[in-house]
Design a protein around this motif. Structure first.
Motif, PDB file in Angstrom:
ATOM      1  N   GLU A  35       0.833  -1.202   0.000  1.00 60.77           N
ATOM      2  CA  GLU A  35       0.000   0.000   0.000  1.00 60.77           C
ATOM      3  C   GLU A  35       0.871   1.256   0.000  1.00 60.77           C
ATOM      4  O   GLU A  35       0.602   2.214  -0.738  1.00 60.77           O
ATOM      5  CB  GLU A  35      -0.926   0.022   1.210  1.00 60.77           C
ATOM      6  CG  GLU A  35      -1.801   1.257   1.265  1.00 60.77           C
ATOM      7  CD  GLU A  35      -2.555   1.413   2.560  1.00 60.77           C
ATOM      8  OE1 GLU A  35      -3.221   2.448   2.700  1.00 60.77           O
ATOM      9  OE2 GLU A  35      -2.482   0.535   3.435  1.00 60.77           O
ATOM     10  N   SER A  45      -5.710   3.224  -7.005  1.00 65.69           N
ATOM     11  CA  SER A  45      -6.497   2.002  -7.149  1.00 65.69           C
ATOM     12  C   SER A  45      -5.801   0.823  -6.456  1.00 65.69           C
ATOM     13  O   SER A  45      -6.430   0.058  -5.720  1.00 65.69           O
ATOM     14  CB  SER A  45      -6.718   1.700  -8.629  1.00 65.69           C
ATOM     15  OG  SER A  45      -7.440   0.495  -8.782  1.00 65.69           O
ATOM     16  N   LYS A  46      -4.505   0.699  -6.693  1.00 67.37           N
ATOM     17  CA  LYS A  46      -3.750  -0.388  -6.068  1.00 67.37           C
ATOM     18  C   LYS A  46      -3.693  -0.203  -4.550  1.00 67.37           C
ATOM     19  O   LYS A  46      -3.806  -1.177  -3.795  1.00 67.37           O
ATOM     20  CB  LYS A  46      -2.333  -0.451  -6.637  1.00 67.37           C
ATOM     21  CG  LYS A  46      -1.532  -1.615  -6.094  1.00 67.37           C
ATOM     22  CD  LYS A  46      -0.171  -1.709  -6.752  1.00 67.37           C
ATOM     23  CE  LYS A  46       0.610  -2.883  -6.187  1.00 67.37           C
ATOM     24  NZ  LYS A  46       1.942  -2.996  -6.803  1.00 67.37           N
ATOM     25  N   THR A  48      -5.951   1.197  -2.685  1.00 66.56           N
ATOM     26  CA  THR A  48      -7.269   0.806  -2.181  1.00 66.56           C
ATOM     27  C   THR A  48      -7.397  -0.706  -2.142  1.00 66.56           C
ATOM     28  O   THR A  48      -7.894  -1.275  -1.161  1.00 66.56           O
ATOM     29  CB  THR A  48      -8.388   1.410  -3.057  1.00 66.56           C
ATOM     30  OG1 THR A  48      -8.273   2.833  -3.019  1.00 66.56           O
ATOM     31  CG2 THR A  48      -9.764   0.985  -2.563  1.00 66.56           C
ATOM     32  N   ASP A  49      -6.932  -1.377  -3.188  1.00 67.81           N
ATOM     33  CA  ASP A  49      -6.962  -2.839  -3.216  1.00 67.81           C
ATOM     34  C   ASP A  49      -6.186  -3.422  -2.038  1.00 67.81           C
ATOM     35  O   ASP A  49      -6.636  -4.378  -1.398  1.00 67.81           O
ATOM     36  CB  ASP A  49      -6.378  -3.370  -4.532  1.00 67.81           C
ATOM     37  CG  ASP A  49      -7.258  -3.064  -5.730  1.00 67.81           C
ATOM     38  OD1 ASP A  49      -8.442  -2.718  -5.540  1.00 67.81           O
ATOM     39  OD2 ASP A  49      -6.742  -3.161  -6.869  1.00 67.81           O
ATOM     40  N   CYS A  50      -5.039  -2.851  -1.737  1.00 70.15           N
ATOM     41  CA  CYS A  50      -4.222  -3.341  -0.618  1.00 70.15           C
ATOM     42  C   CYS A  50      -4.951  -3.175   0.712  1.00 70.15           C
ATOM     43  O   CYS A  50      -4.917  -4.065   1.560  1.00 70.15           O
ATOM     44  CB  CYS A  50      -2.881  -2.613  -0.575  1.00 70.15           C
ATOM     45  SG  CYS A  50      -1.792  -3.023  -1.947  1.00 70.15           S
ATOM     46  N   ARG A  51      -5.620  -2.034   0.890  1.00 69.81           N
ATOM     47  CA  ARG A  51      -6.368  -1.815   2.136  1.00 69.81           C
ATOM     48  C   ARG A  51      -7.514  -2.811   2.281  1.00 69.81           C
ATOM     49  O   ARG A  51      -7.754  -3.341   3.369  1.00 69.81           O
ATOM     50  CB  ARG A  51      -6.896  -0.381   2.195  1.00 69.81           C
ATOM     51  CG  ARG A  51      -5.833   0.635   2.534  1.00 69.81           C
ATOM     52  CD  ARG A  51      -6.422   1.991   2.849  1.00 69.81           C
ATOM     53  NE  ARG A  51      -7.175   2.556   1.738  1.00 69.81           N
ATOM     54  CZ  ARG A  51      -6.638   3.261   0.743  1.00 69.81           C
ATOM     55  NH1 ARG A  51      -5.346   3.481   0.707  1.00 69.81           N
ATOM     56  NH2 ARG A  51      -7.408   3.743  -0.207  1.00 69.81           N
ATOM     57  N   VAL A  52      -8.213  -3.075   1.156  1.00 66.57           N
ATOM     58  CA  VAL A  52      -9.320  -4.042   1.193  1.00 66.57           C
ATOM     59  C   VAL A  52      -8.795  -5.436   1.515  1.00 66.57           C
ATOM     60  O   VAL A  52      -9.352  -6.144   2.369  1.00 66.57           O
ATOM     61  CB  VAL A  52     -10.085  -4.035  -0.153  1.00 66.57           C
ATOM     62  CG1 VAL A  52     -11.048  -5.205  -0.233  1.00 66.57           C
ATOM     63  CG2 VAL A  52     -10.820  -2.718  -0.332  1.00 66.57           C
ATOM     64  N   LEU A  53      -7.714  -5.836   0.865  1.00 73.29           N
ATOM     65  CA  LEU A  53      -7.139  -7.160   1.116  1.00 73.29           C
ATOM     66  C   LEU A  53      -6.638  -7.277   2.552  1.00 73.29           C
ATOM     67  O   LEU A  53      -6.776  -8.332   3.182  1.00 73.29           O
ATOM     68  CB  LEU A  53      -6.012  -7.445   0.129  1.00 73.29           C
ATOM     69  CG  LEU A  53      -6.456  -7.648  -1.325  1.00 73.29           C
ATOM     70  CD1 LEU A  53      -5.246  -7.712  -2.240  1.00 73.29           C
ATOM     71  CD2 LEU A  53      -7.307  -8.894  -1.450  1.00 73.29           C
ATOM     72  N   ARG A  56      -9.670  -7.781   4.800  1.00 75.10           N
ATOM     73  CA  ARG A  56     -10.169  -9.151   4.635  1.00 75.10           C
ATOM     74  C   ARG A  56      -9.270 -10.147   5.353  1.00 75.10           C
ATOM     75  O   ARG A  56      -9.747 -11.065   6.016  1.00 75.10           O
ATOM     76  CB  ARG A  56     -10.253  -9.525   3.156  1.00 75.10           C
ATOM     77  CG  ARG A  56     -11.392  -8.894   2.423  1.00 75.10           C
ATOM     78  CD  ARG A  56     -11.421  -9.365   0.992  1.00 75.10           C
ATOM     79  NE  ARG A  56     -12.444  -8.681   0.219  1.00 75.10           N
ATOM     80  CZ  ARG A  56     -12.578  -8.793  -1.087  1.00 75.10           C
ATOM     81  NH1 ARG A  56     -11.738  -9.554  -1.782  1.00 75.10           N
ATOM     82  NH2 ARG A  56     -13.528  -8.148  -1.707  1.00 75.10           N
TER      83      ARG A  56
END
Length: 69
Positions: A35, A45-46, A48-53, A56
């Motif tokens: 991140e 975008s990447k 945000t993807d890292c924060r979501v992953l 999870r």
């Protein structure tokens, strides 16, 4: 009437530091670094993807550094 300012450096309140420190597990550490790299590259975008992953992952029992609920 002019307001007088106190002389000297501003006084900052002491912030207590607890004795425990957060130690991320391997995947948490990897996703946090990814991140930071994405933010440095302005790849929102990447990042945000890292924060979501990361969220999870922390919600699973596999995460050894989960925050207490």
């Amino acid at each position: 009437m002019s307001a007088q300012r106190p002389e000297g450096p501003p006084v900052r309140p002491e912030i207590p530091v607890s004795g425990t420190q957060f130690t991320p597990c391997g995947p948490c550490h990897h996703l946090t670094l990814a991140e930071a790299e994405a933010n440095a590259a302005y790849d929102w975008s990447k990042a945000t993807d890292c924060r979501v992953l990361l969220k999870r992952h922390q919600a699973t029992a596999e995460c050894s550094a989960r925050k207490p609920v």
